[in-house]
Design a protein around this motif. Sequence first.
Motif, mmCIF file in Angstrom:
data_model
loop_
_atom_site.group_PDB
_atom_site.id
_atom_site.type_symbol
_atom_site.label_atom_id
_atom_site.label_comp_id
_atom_site.label_asym_id
_atom_site.label_seq_id
_atom_site.Cartn_x
_atom_site.Cartn_y
_atom_site.Cartn_z
ATOM 1 N N HIS A 168 42.748 47.839 45.552
ATOM 2 C CA HIS A 168 41.868 48.835 44.963
ATOM 3 C C HIS A 168 41.834 50.109 45.803
ATOM 4 O O HIS A 168 41.891 50.049 47.020
ATOM 5 N N THR A 169 41.658 51.240 45.132
ATOM 6 C CA THR A 169 41.283 52.474 45.813
ATOM 7 C C THR A 169 40.004 52.974 45.165
ATOM 8 O O THR A 169 39.952 53.150 43.946
ATOM 9 N N ILE A 170 38.991 53.189 45.979
ATOM 10 C CA ILE A 170 37.686 53.567 45.447
ATOM 11 C C ILE A 170 37.328 54.973 45.896
ATOM 12 O O ILE A 170 37.421 55.290 47.091
ATOM 13 N N ASP A 171 36.954 55.823 44.952
ATOM 14 C CA ASP A 171 36.465 57.145 45.310
ATOM 15 C C ASP A 171 35.481 57.621 44.246
ATOM 16 O O ASP A 171 35.008 56.831 43.435
ATOM 17 N N ALA A 172 35.173 58.886 44.259
ATOM 18 C CA ALA A 172 34.189 59.441 43.323
ATOM 19 C C ALA A 172 34.811 60.623 42.609
ATOM 20 O O ALA A 172 35.675 61.305 43.156
ATOM 21 N N LEU A 173 34.370 60.864 41.383
ATOM 22 C CA LEU A 173 34.829 62.049 40.667
ATOM 23 C C LEU A 173 33.777 62.475 39.650
ATOM 24 O O LEU A 173 32.830 61.734 39.377
ATOM 25 N N LEU B 291 30.785 59.964 39.016
ATOM 26 C CA LEU B 291 31.162 58.602 38.632
ATOM 27 C C LEU B 291 31.859 57.923 39.810
ATOM 28 O O LEU B 291 32.472 58.576 40.648
ATOM 29 N N LEU B 292 31.741 56.609 39.846
ATOM 30 C CA LEU B 292 32.411 55.817 40.866
ATOM 31 C C LEU B 292 33.706 55.300 40.260
ATOM 32 O O LEU B 292 33.703 54.682 39.198
ATOM 33 N N ARG B 293 34.822 55.585 40.922
ATOM 34 C CA ARG B 293 36.121 55.224 40.357
ATOM 35 C C ARG B 293 36.799 54.123 41.166
ATOM 36 O O ARG B 293 36.826 54.184 42.392
ATOM 37 N N ARG C 15 40.540 52.403 41.167
ATOM 38 C CA ARG C 15 41.902 52.265 40.654
ATOM 39 C C ARG C 15 42.535 51.054 41.304
ATOM 40 O O ARG C 15 42.418 50.874 42.516
#
Lengths: 258, 258
Positions: B177-182, B200-202, B204
């Motif tokens: 997983h890669t977690i970031d915000a957008l 939002l919390l993303r 991928r």
Amino acid sequence: MTDIAYRRVAEDLRSAIAAGEYPAGSHLPSENELMARYGVSRGTIRQTYAQLLRQGLIASRQGSRRVVVDTHRVQSFEDVISFSIWVRSMGGIPSGKVIRLEWRDATDEEQEKLNLGSGAAVVHMIRLRLMNDKPAMVERSAYPADIGRIVAGLDLERDSVTERLAAEGHAFARASHTIDALSAGREDARLLDVAVRTPLLRDRRVSLNAAGRPLEYTEDRYRADVVSFTIGNSEQVNHLARRSKPLRDPSSYRIAGT
Amino acid sequence: MTDIAYRRVAEDLRSAIAAGEYPAGSHLPSENELMARYGVSRGTIRQTYAQLLRQGLIASRQGSRRVVVDTHRVQSFEDVISFSIWVRSMGGIPSGKVIRLEWRDATDEEQEKLNLGSGAAVVHMIRLRLMNDKPAMVERSAYPADIGRIVAGLDLERDSVTERLAAEGHAFARASHTIDALSAGREDARLLDVAVRTPLLRDRRVSLNAAGRPLEYTEDRYRADVVSFTIGNSEQVNHLARRSKPLRDPSSYRIAGT
DNA sequence: GAGTGGTCTAGACCACTTG
DNA sequence: AAGTGGTCTAGACCACTCT
């Protein structure tokens, strides 16, 4: 350096992997090979490989040799907890700018997270963290009184709190994080040099010593264009790391003028 | 159920913990006790406890009995990968609304993540995921052709893709997983019923089968007021879970009218 | 069929916590 | 001092992969 056999073998293997001796996707030595090379029993070698598996460096499948996982990355507990250690592990220069540092009564949330009685005092710190002089994160931390006394005496522009506390006998042993997203407020925007309402990645965590006592409650707000988290998981193992984004598409992020 | 001894013991202990027999903070049986109770050797019991440690259910300290960790939480690989399984594990009702489902050529990113040649076709799906009929997440997934054929034949409003693929012999074994915000764009905002530019919390992720073949590339965008991630970590272990937020302070989030 | 990792046993000594 | 978990040894059998 350590006197524990399975960790010594693990250190050797990690070094070899880092040195490119075992590239991503390549096969690692079999258990029999390592038993002979180090003169230890099979159980010890299995402990070694179990640690590398937990750290996400390797993958294993019954019947086939263990292989090096492709996402090679310096990976340790301290990398995730300490901004300074993490930045240095990537060859960057970490710095900090103290925005506020004060003694005050613990909020309800801080009392709960730090396991303090009502009316307890904490040291509260707001600090801008920079990577190569670029703003990366705003950190808001609360420390119980005895820990706070130490923190308040540090050179917070340069020191790593994590490392200095460890040197004083207050090493962090584990932490629990909650990760979500929020909008940059006015203070966040000013400090991080982004527009108000820019989405930020937030990590709130309580860090505990080995005995389970909370030593720090921290809220980190990261620029989402600079840092993300990576997690690998399976039924057997999870691992977590911070990742620096390459900034390959700066146009997709609005940067505020200063 | 399983015929592997250490897992049988682990299942028993997990059940006992879930049943409240060992509340948070309480002590678990010693290794000697479990050896006698199950008639197995110490190594087997240590494997059992190692698994519970990896899963974040317990903590251990030399010289003292293992204790149940306070953040009791259903915790399994599938909980993190599958929205349906996760929602059901909390007693909620998961549903989905397919926004788009199509065959098309893989993008460069999909080719890389799914390990496909150029010109390969994928099934691409956009789906709104709801928890108790409330929008929680928008999911954008790409599947290689053979997997996509199966997915395209499912009742995507109700079925769990993860479970149905597992039933067809395509079980997910691990994921990264890669977690970031957008910021929410127009489509995200409309589907999730939030204002444009809401953070939002993303997540991928690429999900792999046991042999390491990529079966799915997914981008999930969560409402940050509904879902967060929790991570526990120490030098020995990391664990990851999704968390549903209690919505205790709805005023801090702007909700768009529809 | 040879090699490899997964599981399991039956011992041992040590470091640490707790009464 | 007793109990407990951490480390380690020296064997064993099995399931799986590879060629």
